[in-house]
Write a protein that holds these residues in place. Structure first.
Motif, PDB file in Angstrom:
ATOM      1  N   SER A  58     -21.931 -13.483  -4.868  1.00  0.00           N
ATOM      2  CA  SER A  58     -20.591 -13.461  -4.298  1.00  0.00           C
ATOM      3  C   SER A  58     -19.883 -12.171  -4.708  1.00  0.00           C
ATOM      4  O   SER A  58     -19.992 -11.711  -5.854  1.00  0.00           O
ATOM      5  CB  SER A  58     -19.802 -14.677  -4.789  1.00  0.00           C
ATOM      6  N   GLN A  59     -19.151 -11.581  -3.798  1.00  0.00           N
ATOM      7  CA  GLN A  59     -18.549 -10.264  -4.034  1.00  0.00           C
ATOM      8  C   GLN A  59     -17.561 -10.242  -5.198  1.00  0.00           C
ATOM      9  O   GLN A  59     -17.329  -9.195  -5.802  1.00  0.00           O
ATOM     10  CB  GLN A  59     -17.864  -9.784  -2.755  1.00  0.00           C
ATOM     11  N   GLY A  60     -17.002 -11.383  -5.542  1.00  0.00           N
ATOM     12  CA  GLY A  60     -16.022 -11.430  -6.613  1.00  0.00           C
ATOM     13  C   GLY A  60     -16.562 -11.105  -7.993  1.00  0.00           C
ATOM     14  O   GLY A  60     -15.790 -10.870  -8.927  1.00  0.00           O
ATOM     15  N   TRP A  61     -17.883 -11.053  -8.140  1.00  0.00           N
ATOM     16  CA  TRP A  61     -18.496 -10.773  -9.435  1.00  0.00           C
ATOM     17  C   TRP A  61     -18.840  -9.294  -9.631  1.00  0.00           C
ATOM     18  O   TRP A  61     -19.181  -8.884 -10.745  1.00  0.00           O
ATOM     19  CB  TRP A  61     -19.785 -11.575  -9.585  1.00  0.00           C
ATOM     20  N   HIS A  62     -18.799  -8.512  -8.586  1.00  0.00           N
ATOM     21  CA  HIS A  62     -19.345  -7.160  -8.653  1.00  0.00           C
ATOM     22  C   HIS A  62     -18.724  -6.320  -9.763  1.00  0.00           C
ATOM     23  O   HIS A  62     -19.443  -5.662 -10.522  1.00  0.00           O
ATOM     24  CB  HIS A  62     -19.173  -6.469  -7.302  1.00  0.00           C
ATOM     25  N   ARG A  63     -17.431  -6.307  -9.851  1.00  0.00           N
ATOM     26  CA  ARG A  63     -16.774  -5.428 -10.821  1.00  0.00           C
ATOM     27  C   ARG A  63     -17.012  -5.887 -12.264  1.00  0.00           C
ATOM     28  O   ARG A  63     -17.008  -5.075 -13.189  1.00  0.00           O
ATOM     29  CB  ARG A  63     -15.277  -5.329 -10.531  1.00  0.00           C
ATOM     30  N   ALA A  64     -17.225  -7.173 -12.467  1.00  0.00           N
ATOM     31  CA  ALA A  64     -17.449  -7.681 -13.819  1.00  0.00           C
ATOM     32  C   ALA A  64     -18.820  -7.284 -14.360  1.00  0.00           C
ATOM     33  O   ALA A  64     -18.971  -7.078 -15.568  1.00  0.00           O
ATOM     34  CB  ALA A  64     -17.303  -9.201 -13.835  1.00  0.00           C
ATOM     35  N   PHE A  65     -19.825  -7.168 -13.472  1.00  0.00           N
ATOM     36  CA  PHE A  65     -21.192  -6.987 -13.945  1.00  0.00           C
ATOM     37  C   PHE A  65     -21.878  -5.708 -13.480  1.00  0.00           C
ATOM     38  O   PHE A  65     -22.856  -5.282 -14.099  1.00  0.00           O
ATOM     39  CB  PHE A  65     -22.050  -8.183 -13.518  1.00  0.00           C
ATOM     40  N   PHE A  66     -21.408  -5.096 -12.415  1.00  0.00           N
ATOM     41  CA  PHE A  66     -22.176  -4.005 -11.812  1.00  0.00           C
ATOM     42  C   PHE A  66     -21.355  -2.723 -11.676  1.00  0.00           C
ATOM     43  O   PHE A  66     -21.413  -2.024 -10.669  1.00  0.00           O
ATOM     44  CB  PHE A  66     -22.697  -4.437 -10.439  1.00  0.00           C
ATOM     45  N   GLY A  67     -20.601  -2.399 -12.712  1.00  0.00           N
ATOM     46  CA  GLY A  67     -19.689  -1.261 -12.645  1.00  0.00           C
ATOM     47  C   GLY A  67     -20.377   0.063 -12.366  1.00  0.00           C
ATOM     48  O   GLY A  67     -19.857   0.894 -11.615  1.00  0.00           O
ATOM     49  N   GLN A  68     -21.553   0.292 -12.941  1.00  0.00           N
ATOM     50  CA  GLN A  68     -22.239   1.568 -12.730  1.00  0.00           C
ATOM     51  C   GLN A  68     -22.741   1.707 -11.301  1.00  0.00           C
ATOM     52  O   GLN A  68     -22.786   2.818 -10.758  1.00  0.00           O
ATOM     53  CB  GLN A  68     -23.392   1.712 -13.726  1.00  0.00           C
ATOM     54  N   THR A  69     -23.117   0.600 -10.690  1.00  0.00           N
ATOM     55  CA  THR A  69     -23.533   0.653  -9.289  1.00  0.00           C
ATOM     56  C   THR A  69     -22.352   1.013  -8.404  1.00  0.00           C
ATOM     57  O   THR A  69     -22.468   1.827  -7.481  1.00  0.00           O
ATOM     58  CB  THR A  69     -24.135  -0.690  -8.848  1.00  0.00           C
ATOM     59  N   ILE A  70     -21.201   0.416  -8.674  1.00  0.00           N
ATOM     60  CA  ILE A  70     -20.001   0.742  -7.905  1.00  0.00           C
ATOM     61  C   ILE A  70     -19.655   2.216  -8.072  1.00  0.00           C
ATOM     62  O   ILE A  70     -19.296   2.902  -7.111  1.00  0.00           O
ATOM     63  CB  ILE A  70     -18.832  -0.154  -8.341  1.00  0.00           C
ATOM     64  N   ASP A  71     -19.782   2.731  -9.295  1.00  0.00           N
ATOM     65  CA  ASP A  71     -19.485   4.134  -9.543  1.00  0.00           C
ATOM     66  C   ASP A  71     -20.446   5.046  -8.788  1.00  0.00           C
ATOM     67  O   ASP A  71     -20.042   6.084  -8.254  1.00  0.00           O
ATOM     68  CB  ASP A  71     -19.568   4.421 -11.047  1.00  0.00           C
ATOM     69  N   PHE A  72     -21.709   4.658  -8.722  1.00  0.00           N
ATOM     70  CA  PHE A  72     -22.709   5.462  -8.018  1.00  0.00           C
ATOM     71  C   PHE A  72     -22.425   5.502  -6.519  1.00  0.00           C
ATOM     72  O   PHE A  72     -22.503   6.550  -5.881  1.00  0.00           O
ATOM     73  CB  PHE A  72     -24.104   4.890  -8.277  1.00  0.00           C
ATOM     74  N   TYR A  73     -22.091   4.344  -5.941  1.00  0.00           N
ATOM     75  CA  TYR A  73     -21.853   4.268  -4.500  1.00  0.00           C
ATOM     76  C   TYR A  73     -20.422   4.587  -4.105  1.00  0.00           C
ATOM     77  O   TYR A  73     -20.130   4.737  -2.920  1.00  0.00           O
ATOM     78  CB  TYR A  73     -22.233   2.878  -3.980  1.00  0.00           C
ATOM     79  N   ARG A  74     -19.530   4.620  -5.062  1.00  0.00           N
ATOM     80  CA  ARG A  74     -18.110   4.933  -4.835  1.00  0.00           C
ATOM     81  C   ARG A  74     -17.423   3.909  -3.945  1.00  0.00           C
ATOM     82  O   ARG A  74     -16.416   4.213  -3.301  1.00  0.00           O
ATOM     83  CB  ARG A  74     -17.948   6.337  -4.228  1.00  0.00           C
ATOM     84  N   ARG A  75     -17.969   2.724  -3.893  1.00  0.00           N
ATOM     85  CA  ARG A  75     -17.319   1.683  -3.105  1.00  0.00           C
ATOM     86  C   ARG A  75     -17.909   0.330  -3.487  1.00  0.00           C
ATOM     87  O   ARG A  75     -18.939   0.239  -4.139  1.00  0.00           O
ATOM     88  CB  ARG A  75     -17.493   1.898  -1.598  1.00  0.00           C
TER      89      ARG A  75
END
Length: 282
Positions: free
Chosen positions: A215-232
């Protein structure tokens, strides 16, 4: 109003003029969105409005594909087994999901695909991740266990390299987590797709695992480096769920307590997840 704007934009691209709202446009959009979600490859909402409008406004099927890159990207949901094929509304017998379009043009805004002007500000860890993605197709980020709870590991780069969801695994030793995710990455590179609700016997020896859509609501809690890599966010993520020694998964009766407590249930929304160690960073 936003949907009307995007429909008008799509029609303008194809030189058809303004296209009023039609129920079949919304229905087609809904079926595309559901198929993408089930496959673990959701697309931006407005991109899909453009794609389905190109179809509904009277363009030929292939004209819609070739004359707009956005439509091309959105028509690439085709994947065996995601859901029943959606027939092209203009060409009877042509299945949307069987068309060989896209060819790697799905939207990627990562640090390898876009110049954000901050190369000199990247940390050594960031540069190592980029190097791994360039050399191997993906990198594995590991978060060791500590006094706050179990550790986890996740990939960075599968979406960039193969347009497949990133994957994450929780509660195992770091060396095993690293091996499991590399096994999935290598299989993806060699042509085996990553699918929602997929059972995989090529991850852990003697045991099958199951892939569940995060579920998208978990992304920022667990996958911060992936978000930083993709910038979104969100980039699609699948949780690799492992069973107990008897092959029982956390949602099955009589599964061991360890298999339930060492793994979050990220296929649930955060508000529906039991409060505990996995919800502390929300």
């Amino acid at each position: 109003m936003a949907h009307e704007h995007e429909r008008s934009r799509a029609a303008g691209v194809l030189a058809f003029g303004y296209v009023p709202h039609k129920p079949d446009v919304s229905r087609t959009w809904g079926r595309l969105a559901a198929a993408a979600q089930l496959r673990g490859r959701p697309r931006p909402m407005n991109d899909m409005w453009i794609a389905v409008t190109c179809i509904a406004c009277g363009a030929s099927w292939h004209d819609a594909v070739h004359r707009t890159a956005i439509a091309n990207r959105c028509m690439s949901y085709g994947a065996a087994g995601a859901c029943s094929p959606l027939p092209c509304p203009l060409h009877a017998g042509t299945a949307l999901y069987d068309l060989d379009v896209n060819q790697g043009e799905s939207l990627c805004l990562c640090t390898l695909c876009r110049d954000y002007g901050d190369t000199e500000e990247r940390s050594p860890a960031d540069l190592t991740t980029i190097e791994h993605v360039q050399q191997h197709g993906w990198s594995v980020m590991m978060v060791p266990a500590d006094d706050q709870g179990p550790g986890w590991a996740y990939t960075i780069g599968l979406w960039h390299s193969y347009r497949m969801p990133e994957v994450a695994i929780f509660g195992l030793e770091m060396a095993m987590s690293h091996e499991c995710l590399n096994n999935l990455g290598a299989a993806t590179r060699d042509g085996t797709p990553l699918e929602v609700e997929q059972a995989r016997a090529d991850v852990i020896e003697r045991y099958a695992v199951q892939l569940k859509l995060v579920s998208q609501g978990w992304h920022r809690a667990f996958f911060g480096q992936t978000i930083d890599f993709y910038r979104r966010t969100p980039i699609p993520f699948l949780q690799v769920v492992w069973p107990d020694r008897h092959g029982r998964f956390p949602w099955e009766p009589h599964s061991d307590e360890q298999v339930r407590t060492f793994q979050p249930q990220l296929w649930q929304s955060p508000k529906d997840h039991p409060v505990g160690v996995w919800t502390q960073d929300l």
